[in-house]
Design a protein around this motif. Structure first.
Motif, PDB file in Angstrom:
ATOM      1  N   ALA A  95      -0.249  -0.384  -4.175  1.00  0.00           N
ATOM      2  CA  ALA A  95      -1.157   0.750  -4.379  1.00  0.00           C
ATOM      3  C   ALA A  95      -0.450   2.063  -4.078  1.00  0.00           C
ATOM      4  N   SER A  96       0.338   2.092  -3.013  1.00  0.00           N
ATOM      5  CA  SER A  96       1.048   3.314  -2.656  1.00  0.00           C
ATOM      6  C   SER A  96       2.106   3.640  -3.702  1.00  0.00           C
ATOM      7  N   GLN A 134      -7.359  -1.441  -2.467  1.00  0.00           N
ATOM      8  CA  GLN A 134      -5.985  -1.897  -2.620  1.00  0.00           C
ATOM      9  C   GLN A 134      -5.768  -3.366  -2.265  1.00  0.00           C
ATOM     10  N   HIS A 135      -6.526  -3.866  -1.301  1.00  0.00           N
ATOM     11  CA  HIS A 135      -6.231  -5.245  -0.910  1.00  0.00           C
ATOM     12  C   HIS A 135      -6.694  -6.236  -1.976  1.00  0.00           C
ATOM     13  N   ALA A 173      -0.741   3.244   5.148  1.00  0.00           N
ATOM     14  CA  ALA A 173      -0.707   3.485   3.708  1.00  0.00           C
ATOM     15  C   ALA A 173      -0.251   4.908   3.408  1.00  0.00           C
ATOM     16  N   MET A 188       0.468   5.059  -6.698  1.00  0.00           N
ATOM     17  CA  MET A 188       0.015   6.424  -6.459  1.00  0.00           C
ATOM     18  C   MET A 188       1.155   7.429  -6.565  1.00  0.00           C
ATOM     19  N   GLY A 244     -11.304   0.964  12.529  1.00  0.00           N
ATOM     20  CA  GLY A 244     -10.798   1.215  11.177  1.00  0.00           C
ATOM     21  C   GLY A 244      -9.827   2.386  11.150  1.00  0.00           C
ATOM     22  N   GLY A 245      -9.808   3.151  12.195  1.00  0.00           N
ATOM     23  CA  GLY A 245      -8.906   4.291  12.293  1.00  0.00           C
ATOM     24  C   GLY A 245      -9.404   5.207  13.370  1.00  0.00           C
ATOM     25  N   GLY A 260      -1.507  -5.272   0.167  1.00  0.00           N
ATOM     26  CA  GLY A 260      -2.021  -4.589  -1.024  1.00  0.00           C
ATOM     27  C   GLY A 260      -1.685  -3.111  -1.053  1.00  0.00           C
ATOM     28  N   SER A 311      -7.310   3.968  -4.673  1.00  0.00           N
ATOM     29  CA  SER A 311      -6.481   4.683  -3.705  1.00  0.00           C
ATOM     30  C   SER A 311      -5.722   3.641  -2.903  1.00  0.00           C
ATOM     31  N   ASN A 312      -4.712   4.081  -2.185  1.00  0.00           N
ATOM     32  CA  ASN A 312      -3.997   3.156  -1.304  1.00  0.00           C
ATOM     33  C   ASN A 312      -4.584   3.123   0.095  1.00  0.00           C
ATOM     34  N   ILE A 313      -5.608   3.925   0.354  1.00  0.00           N
ATOM     35  CA  ILE A 313      -6.088   4.063   1.734  1.00  0.00           C
ATOM     36  C   ILE A 313      -6.597   2.740   2.294  1.00  0.00           C
ATOM     37  N   CYS A 314      -6.225   2.458   3.509  1.00  0.00           N
ATOM     38  CA  CYS A 314      -6.640   1.215   4.175  1.00  0.00           C
ATOM     39  C   CYS A 314      -7.222   1.630   5.519  1.00  0.00           C
ATOM     40  N   SER A 315      -6.395   1.786   6.575  1.00  0.00           N
ATOM     41  CA  SER A 315      -6.913   2.405   7.803  1.00  0.00           C
ATOM     42  C   SER A 315      -7.423   3.787   7.451  1.00  0.00           C
ATOM     43  N   ASN A 316      -8.583   4.126   8.018  1.00  0.00           N
ATOM     44  CA  ASN A 316      -9.113   5.465   7.736  1.00  0.00           C
ATOM     45  C   ASN A 316      -9.328   6.185   9.061  1.00  0.00           C
ATOM     46  N   ALA A 352      -1.720   7.098   8.657  1.00  0.00           N
ATOM     47  CA  ALA A 352      -1.930   5.661   8.725  1.00  0.00           C
ATOM     48  C   ALA A 352      -0.806   4.984   7.960  1.00  0.00           C
TER      49      ALA A 352
END
Lengths: 494, 448, 494, 448
Positions: A172-173, B319-320, A135, A176, A276-277, A168, B328-333, A133
């Motif tokens: 965040a990335s 993150q947003h 991120a 990390m 969402g994915g 955002g 975590s940086n995760i957004c789309s999952n 994805a």
């Protein structure tokens, strides 16, 4: 309608499956201490009931096929059905990632071809398709930047610069990957403040993460200057591909001075968002960074496609295996259908649609447009005047749009715009849909100034009324199991 | 080409005129001179031509339907019921995005809440997020989470040596930025996690990770004891489990897990050459843990009329909102993958999940028994899905023979675990047919 | 919501297609007199708009996956998704019917296997799979009967007996095949009047068309006697397979004395009804009639499947080619999944569900049950008392059910029951769905006696209110072209 | 097996008890003693096993994707856009039945009304029913209709000799009950309908049928004149047309057709080994004709609030009301096939239909030109899709060679039309690739 939870539809003894019998029906002993003894409260339903349940749930959901879905920064373009058809080929579904290369030449060729397209589109020299994805791609990209500086004997480069309008995920990335995040402010015009950037760069600068056009939908016209500043300071330039749909087939990040790029196949290249994915976030780099890419890469020796694990300074893996292959297939189908002209047309119409919407809405009471008027693929209005004058917030506007059968824009982002309404129509909506959207926003403005309660109380016609997210956070009910416990204790009344 | 996706292409000039522009170029007037260029890309093609071409390319893949496969090692050929595929292809699910507007997204929200709820049952932990990218990233995020839970004061994370090289690599890359120390605990002579070694490794560890069946397919017998050792040392206990085990094997939560991870895509999703997948991430109902959890979580709440409704919740971790300070940086999952696994789980129900586990266990036992006729099984013990087989000659040679016979053989692990010699992992699931195994053994008898 | 007609969504210049280029771009002259000169007013839309249009239309339609669909005589059972998946195999879609037999062994095997299942299920000796639907099958069957009598030198056998409770297709098919139709009345009990039958048979009797259980859902328990009467008179017995779901895996038409059978794969064997079709109506016959079957049949010589055109007295063809192959595939998948026990279970539960519903509803004011109480897979109530006492008709009851999100039963059929409500739940609905259905019918009864206007004015919550079919017939508007003309003339006000 | 389709199987005994029965057998007590029997059928299988088995069986078919095909003769390989397939597979369309309850079936009703409307445009006749089984049965029903229109006083129906044997056979079977006399008009030396012969045949005919391109693919040049001859003789004029011609060829209605028929499945539907298909049936806006029309018709009307709505109309023609006196026995039709063709047509629009016709015409011309290098084309003239090629040796031998080279060759018509000798029909559509044709010709050069 109200659809019960699947647990509430359960009736003892019903089954929704058939399984083949075991090869041999011998008893295989599980050690007592490992045998499942705890209850397994899964629902029991027949297949027809399951199909009805999820059919109904689907009808309680809004997708791109339901109507305009102008979520800013998300590029909710139409997802061509041919993508799905090809992705459903047995040669996608029934292939194991560890098969002998000779038996997966088709799959490897698809990955290799996709990489060639992405290279030309971005002006980069090599791509990894592994990130799942955006991120995940960002993390990959900044990890590469970190590895590069370490490899160059510059471990002190631990600061990642990020625009204050950035997604955002950027900070965040970076965090990390071990970076300290430094925010660079924007000017009144809505573009990066170059003076602030000059002041921020230095020996600790690892790089700058930027999206262009930025999240206001404004093209950073001083991008070459920005690149110069960052590069001169020894930093690298990272391109957040979320907004590539604005410049697809027109301008290439590589030509703007970017060293690392991530793309979102599910945004720019029409693969579905899946609620969402899954997405897919390939990362491209300039030649000098290609030895840091994750393994494996896909190689082609003119005859044979192969997985290439020989990447000397690789950052390793950011996801198991090779990435979201089924998503890549869809993106390649899209690229082949569109071709050079198609991609260019797509961007042009996306930009036309955003500017058309902007100009049509401009001047409507309660909304103002911060920054430049000329936008790329998306536009950001502020409902700040409306809020001040009527108490109606951007959130209220968003909820009221739902009453008209329209999906709301992204709200409260970018953070630098108060009461932000971030609208990205994309190129696949019709003029009539944009007109209807503008009409709805105008009507809401009128309502706000004449009958604000109707807006504040919105939505009125949806499956549920406005959802109480404060309660959700205050009293978390995160599974059926938790619900039953809390219900038992009398701690929830719903 | 691509005109058919662009309704307004035909209205372009009208629209430009209406908003006071004379050309498209004017819309790009803010792009620096000379930067706009013609791309060197092929022309677009008709849908039919692309269909023909891709159909031909994909037909070059030799699928596991065309050639019996014994490949596993973390990716398994499970059968996906047709209704699961149909349902997740309904465009209201497929083409939606993250349910930012709950009022028109109750369908996806409820489906994800149900996913969380079913996984909570399987793993015996009531709090589950709505998916990570895959099992590997879920472990890595769990490692980072245990460090956060120790406020960075402990930076050691213990994993078994008998772990998938894929997962091992992901954990390493993910934890590099936070400077974690990844410590591997070897297996003992029975292939089980070496408890004595663990006791040393666990000192000052933020977390300990173990899998209910290790990379070699061997069921880990001492999960509970390992958890106790971890906790005694003040470490969080992270348990990995294949969800298809959990109808017959005890839930990680019951075995002491603070965090459990796994791979949701084993249910309801095809292999897809390795992706998409979806990582399960579950924790105890403990505010401290929940606050440090990565990923999106769906909660139940009320609407303005007091009616039950679903919404994304606890977003202040994300993150947003939290930006650089997010968990975590995760957004789309991998929401759709998660929904597919939930639909499959709902179809199985408790009885079906148990039956599925039993069929796999029995098929694995059959495969093991037959393999033992032609190869050495390095460890005794109970196997689930994967079975290692050590041969007396280079496995590469054996592989060639199997391939020539139209069999996808095992996954060679000698490269990653040289101490095991010429060993390959062979795998069985509920899809494995007797005639496939028999053909494999026959071929191996001739060559091995 | 209201969805415009696709013509109203049209905008000049939009396209929803791509086509490959011709092999050679040479001009091919069309003679002037054949060139299209007239207008071609097809809609112009892009693919995303088309997908949205039909997605919305689909959401304005009720299918088996939407909820209970107890249309009597239609067997609206769940259509398993695996049927669809297999029917979508390229080996179905991309196969030309004139391919060399060696290249369609898979297709022929499927047809052959399906025939074997149907033979055992019905007790017949040979099947044609050619008929496209039930009525096409009926026509085939009665044509065979006609050919048989002619061949036997009995051209005077030109009367086809039909139960007065029969489906309308029975007399229509018989008439189409050149028969005179004689109706046989039913008794008070709801079964065939044997005395009337005795009186009706004679030298002109070609046969009797019957369904068992009949359209009241009642098993003709004197079926062996009926068969004897007809056979003795020199007639043949025809089985209308519409109701086979009641006896599947239990009793075989062949064992009841039937000589010809048609089946409805879309009813009994779970293939979808497609909004009206495609169906498939195979016809089976006893050995002495097999030489009359349409060509080709499918043969198997132990090694090779083949099309058999060698049917000496064949009636010819009732449809082009071999029938609705894609439907046959679905039916075979169903049969293989169900197997012997599954089929039997299906019938048993179908019958249980119908009787459960019958007993639960029995005694509710306004509805009465004509004939025997014991039903098979369907039940027929009469709303005659309700109509007399409150003015609420069966049609009103049907429309009111729609308000509860439920599909109505078949109404006003069979013709021998006044104000008929013909309910067939099928085996794939849950007890809770039946309970809810009974509850709704009871509530409507209550409403009829307390507030009849709410029932007479139903439906209230549907996409459109009660549709004016009298106007539709009086002023036919049968295409967009007609609509535009009439609108122009001011003859329609909608 | 099949338990998963039977929710109440688990509640059977409870339900029986609740309604006062003690066993299932009691529910079948009205079945004569001894008639209930155990069937000799295989046991049910798991979905996976059936999937594997059928996948293997169907893979035995050599599709036109695997082997280039030149088969046409009434069934054509057209490309079906993916969105068409997706949309008609949505279960709200797929699993519904005939829209008896218009208030909850507006979606299907409107889709069918749109189908009728688009076909009305193509055929130039404003009244179209919502489908027959196929083109062949549509001709047969048209024949019967012309006889009804003559109140049975005329029983002769004229058809061309150059008609598909499939259609010929269907017409015969369908019209036998009504004692129709089917008269064939031969082709002249140019392959066109023999006008002089027609003039004789038409005497006392109820109807005359002609196709805009005959079975040999030859475009019929004198459609209008044929219609005039028919009408002069008091016969109704029935025109058959492939809808893919009608973007470039004049509409049958404009050429004088009272009734037009055709095959809707050529648009939006795959070949499916020959079925399902859907027959187009269109007539002039003439009450007399409409009253005698077979099949279901959807009309536009109003609802109780005066809002536009759709409904099945003119049902008094139909079997469920008129029974033995109905205009036809048709009940289930081919609605979904019709909707698919409408979606395809809407996607093409006027421009696309024209382009489709042109591409087919040009590809046919290329095929004809290349075929003429190796075989004799029996007639000059304009061809659409099909092209006859006559060879100097038995076509069966040629066929074997083509098959061995992986080519589905032409359709041999010498059996049905012995006067044409060793002739086979080769067909092209928009899907035909140059390399396919070239490979065909290369092979033919060697063998023919």
């Amino acid at each position: 309608w109200d659809e019960p939870l699947i647990f509430e539809l359960s009736r003892e003894g019903r089954v929704g499956y058939t399984l083949p019998k075991p090869i041999e029906d011998v008893d295989v002993e599980i050690p007592e201490k490992l045998k499942r003894k705890s209850t397994l409260n899964l629902p029991e339903l027949s297949e027809p009931e399951i199909v009805k349940h999820y059919t109904r749930l689907s009808e309680m959901n809004y997708g791109v096929d339901s109507g305009i879905y102008p979520l800013g920064s998300c590029t909710m373009k139409y997802n061509p059905k041919i993508n799905e058809e090809i992705a459903g080929h047995p040669g996608v579904a029934y292939v194991h990632p560890y098969q002998d290369e000779r038996t997966v030449q088709g799959a490897l060729r698809i990955m290799w071809e996709l990489e060639q397209w992405l290279k030309e589109i971005t002006g980069m020299d090599r791509f990894t398709l592994q990130p799942a994805a955006g991120a995940n791609g960002e993390f990959t990209g900044v990890s590469i930047i970190r590895a590069y500086h370490l490899d160059n004997g510059e471990p002190q480069r631990d600061e990642m610069l990020v625009a204050d309008s950035a997604h955002g995920t950027n900070p965040a990335s970076a965090a990390m990957a071990g970076f300290k995040v430094i925010e660079i402010p924007s000017t009144e015009e809505g573009t990066m403040d170059l003076e602030a950037l000059e002041n921020a760069v230095g020996e600790r600068t690892a790089g700058l993460m930027l999206t262009n056009p930025n999240t206001l939908g404004i093209f950073e016209d001083e991008i070459l200057e920005i690149a110069k500043i960052v590069h001169k300071a020894g930093g690298l330039l990272y391109y957040d591909g979320a907004n590539l749909n604005a410049v697809l087939g027109k301008v290439r990040p590589g030509d703007m001075g970017f060293d690392v790029v991530h793309l979102n196949l599910h945004k720019t290249f029409s693969t579905p968002h899946g609620g969402g994915g899954p997405g897919s976030g390939p990362v491209g780099v300039k030649d000098f960074l290609k030895d840091y890419l994750p393994v494996p890469l896909v190689g082609y020796d003119g005859e044979r496609y192969y997985l290439d694990y020989d990447v000397p300074k690789s950052i390793g893996k950011v996801k198991e295996l090779y990435g979201n292959f089924a998503v890549m297939v869809r993106a390649l189908v899209y690229l082949k259908v569109m071709g050079r002209d198609g991609l260019k047309n797509a961007s042009e119409i996306a930009v036309l649609n955003a500017n058309y919407l902007t100009r049509k809405l401009l001047g409507t009471k309660g909304y103002e447009l911060p920054g430049k008027t000329l936008r790329k693929h998306e536009t950001v209005f502020s409902a700040e005047p409306m809020k001040k004058e009527t108490g109606v917030t951007a959130m209220d506007v968003a909820k009221r749009l739902l009453d008209f059968g329209l999906h709301a824009p992204t709200v409260y982002f970018p953070l630098i715009v108060h009461e932000a309404l971030m609208i990205e129509p994309t190129e696949t909506v019709s003029r009539e849909e944009i007109d209807a959207y503008v009409e709805a926003l105008k009507r809401i403005s009128e309502e706000a100034y004449t009958n604000p309660e109707v807006v504040k109380g919105a939505p009125h016609n949806t499956a549920v009324r406005r959802v109480d997210d404060v309660l959700a956070a205050k009293k978390p009910v995160l599974s059926w199991r938790m619900y039953l416990e809390l219900k038992e204790k009398g701690e929830v009344d719903y | 080409m691509g005109k058919h996706y662009l309704p307004n292409l035909a209205q372009r000039d009208e629209m430009l005129k209406e908003i006071g522009f004379s050309s498209i170029d004017e819309l790009f007037s803010d792009v620096p001179e000379g930067m706009v260029k013609e791309f060197n890309l092929p022309e677009g093609k008709s849908e039919y031509e692309v269909f023909l071409e891709l159909n031909e390319v994909l037909s070059k893949n030799k699928t596991v339907l065309e050639m019996p496969s014994f490949l596993g090692a973390g990716t398994y050929f499970h059968y996906v019921p047709a209704h699961v595929k149909y349902l997740i292809e309904r465009s209201e699910f497929l083409t939606a995005y993250t349910p930012y507007q709950p009022e028109i997204s109750q369908g996806m929200l409820q489906a994800l809440f149900e996913y969380q709820s079913m996984m909570a049952e399987l793993y015996g932990l009531p709090v589950v997020n709505s998916s990570m990218y895959d099992w590997g990233t879920a472990i890595a995020e769990a490692a980072l989470m245990t460090v956060r839970l120790h406020r960075g004061k402990r930076k050691r994370f213990v994993i078994p040596k008998a772990i998938s090289p894929e997962k091992r690599a992901v954990i390493e890359t993910y934890t590099r930025g936070a400077n974690l120390e990844i410590v591997e605990v070897p297996w003992d002579e029975n292939g089980q996690l070496d408890i004595e070694n663990l006791k040393e490794a666990v000192e000052n560890a933020a977390g300990v990770y173990v899998e209910m069946a290790n990379f070699f397919g061997l069921v880990e017998e001492n999960v509970k004891e390992i958890g106790e050792i971890a906790k005694e040392a003040g470490a969080y206990f992270v348990v990995g489990a294949d969800p298809t085990m959990l109808g017959i094997f005890e839930a990680p939560g019951e075995l002491g897990a603070d965090i459990a991870v796994g791979e949701a895509s084993y249910l309801g999703n095809p292999m897809n050459f390795g992706g998409p997948r979806a990582g399960v991430f579950a924790v105890r109902d403990d505010k401290k843990l929940i606050r440090q959890m990565p990923g999106r979580i769906i909660g139940m709440t009320k609407d303005a009329d007091g009616k039950r409704a679903f919404v994304m919740t606890l977003q202040t971790r994300e993150q947003h909102i939290r930006r650089a300070k997010a968990t975590s940086n995760i957004c789309s999952n991998e929401a759709l993958v998660a929904v597919a696994s939930a639909i499959h789980l709902a179809s199985l129900g408790p009885k079906g999940l148990k039956e599925l586990g039993e069929v796999i266990l029995k098929n694995t036992a059959y495969l093991k028994r037959r393999l033992s006729e032609v190869a050495e099984i390095p460890f005794e013990g109970l196997y689930f899905k994967d079975v290692p087989a050590r041969f007396g000659r280079p496995y590469g040679e054996i592989h060639e023979v199997l391939l020539a016979r139209g069999i996808h053989g095992g996954y060679y692990i000698g490269e990653h675990f040289p101490e095991l010699g010429e060993t390959a992992l062979f795998s069985a699931t509920e899809t494995t047919r007797k005639e496939w195994v028999d053909a494999l053994i026959e071929a191996l008898k001739e060559v091995a």
